[in-house]
Write an enzyme that holds these catalytic residues in place. Sequence first.
Site, PDB file in Angstrom:
ATOM      1  N   GLU A 378      40.025  12.236  -5.377  1.00  0.00           N
ATOM      2  CA  GLU A 378      39.068  12.532  -4.479  1.00  0.00           C
ATOM      3  C   GLU A 378      39.134  13.959  -4.505  1.00  0.00           C
ATOM      4  O   GLU A 378      40.471  14.493  -3.754  1.00  0.00           O
ATOM      5  CB  GLU A 378      39.084  11.843  -3.149  1.00  0.00           C
ATOM      6  CG  GLU A 378      38.473  10.512  -3.078  1.00  0.00           C
ATOM      7  CD  GLU A 378      38.669   9.823  -1.708  1.00  0.00           C
ATOM      8  OE1 GLU A 378      38.087  10.698  -0.879  1.00  0.00           O
ATOM      9  OE2 GLU A 378      38.592   8.671  -1.643  1.00  0.00           O
ATOM     10  N   ASN A 379      38.160  14.855  -4.309  1.00  0.00           N
ATOM     11  CA  ASN A 379      37.940  16.244  -4.083  1.00  0.00           C
ATOM     12  C   ASN A 379      36.573  16.729  -4.117  1.00  0.00           C
ATOM     13  O   ASN A 379      35.814  16.201  -5.215  1.00  0.00           O
ATOM     14  CB  ASN A 379      38.824  17.019  -5.045  1.00  0.00           C
ATOM     15  CG  ASN A 379      38.582  18.548  -4.887  1.00  0.00           C
ATOM     16  OD1 ASN A 379      37.932  19.302  -5.612  1.00  0.00           O
ATOM     17  ND2 ASN A 379      39.141  18.993  -3.582  1.00  0.00           N
TER      18      ASN A 379
END
Length: 479
Positions: A378-379
């Site tokens: 996740e980013n």
Amino acid sequence: MTNQTAFPKGFLWGGATAANQMEGGFHEGNKGLNIADVLPGGKERLRILAEPGFDFEIDTDKYTYPNHEAIDFYHRYKEDIALFAEMGFKVFRMSIAWTRIFPKGDELEPNEEGLAFYDRVFDELLQHGIEPVVTISHYEMPVNLVKEYGGWKSREVITFFERYAKAVLDRYKDKVKYWMTFNEINSGLIMPIMSLGFSIQPGEHKYQSVVQGLHHQFIASAKAVQYCHEISPEAQIGCMIIYAPVYAYDSKPENIFYADQEARMFNNYCGDVMVRGAYPAFAKRFFKEQGVELKIEEGDLETIQAGTVDYIGFSYYMSRTEKAEKSEEELSQGNIMSGVKNPFLKASDWGWEIDPLGLRIALNDMYDRYQVPLFIVENGLGAYDKVEADGSINDDYRIEYLRDHIVAMGEAIEDGVDLMGYTSWGCIDLVSASTGEYSKRYGFIYVDKHDDGSGTLERSRKKSFHWYKNVIETNGAQL
């Protein structure tokens, strides 16, 4: 921009989502209610959920529930997967909704309709050459387990999770090579209602309940890891944590020490247990000072030691700046993990401080500590997107954010970090977990759905869609 760092051959480029934020179809296929289904829309949703006396029921006269329809991936998954394939995704990180498989969570047999749905999704992904990366539990605990058992406070929930995990591992062992057990497991330290299924009631000892709930999750995760290794030796199964480097506000020793203590507990506590297979040395003093009496049954520590993960999946959105004594005015309002404002960093539309170098620091910190492969799962940048008169969406701000973070990843690889892959969060617009908004958009793909409930759900490509496609095609060489 040309990136001088070559990403490894076979690097796993892709995108990330969660079932409760994109699927919709909350009442279809014999699915039961989970926590996300009773989350009202709006910025106060997490506060409302944590209120004493919240009954985990749906009240449409009082609230709206965007997760019920979300972006309707439940019916549109073929269309969405085709768009992912057009971008060249190697992997797609997604989650399985626990209540599609066990509607109440404590049944003895799984729900075939739910199992069949994910068979269709995995088959569609594989037909397009995309490997699924599957989180077994992502902020969607069955409401029945919350109401009848108190969530992860109860040791009985270990048995229910083990039954669920075995059902999906058995069913999809030939279709899924990459697994993770619990999403952002350390979030239980700051918002237990989402990940542990309970809120802290007035007069309740916060850390006693949280630490005990996490202990139960550690055992459940270890059992799932052992079972996965047993039935699918070629598969890889990891943990998933939030990682946010903690900077001291200044060079005052007390602030440096405070920041270090915060980092140890938030960033390392869960990772140490799940990767190293044992509680860290600093936990003993933490338990003592917080008055925690951890109940460990015979065999628990051996189970944890035998169920260590193969890799670390983690989310990175921001760093955190801390000082020992801080006023309300100094706090960074957007950051999830509190902290004070960092004068050297800009912030997103939602106040999340933007720190690409922090990602390189995080990667080096984790790899130095654990020496296992890392996977950024996740980013991304939540932002307001504007649709132009010609239908285009020129999200250069998102491209800049992602470019800077991918460059930082490349630098960390040069530093010696073993990085498996990168899945940008919300590769298609979805419902925000923290605010219940559609307007907080992360995706390369725009979904015509809005906070007031209007919209056609039609999909369209943003400028970042074409940019990310080029990144994948060149394996990060052209940024």
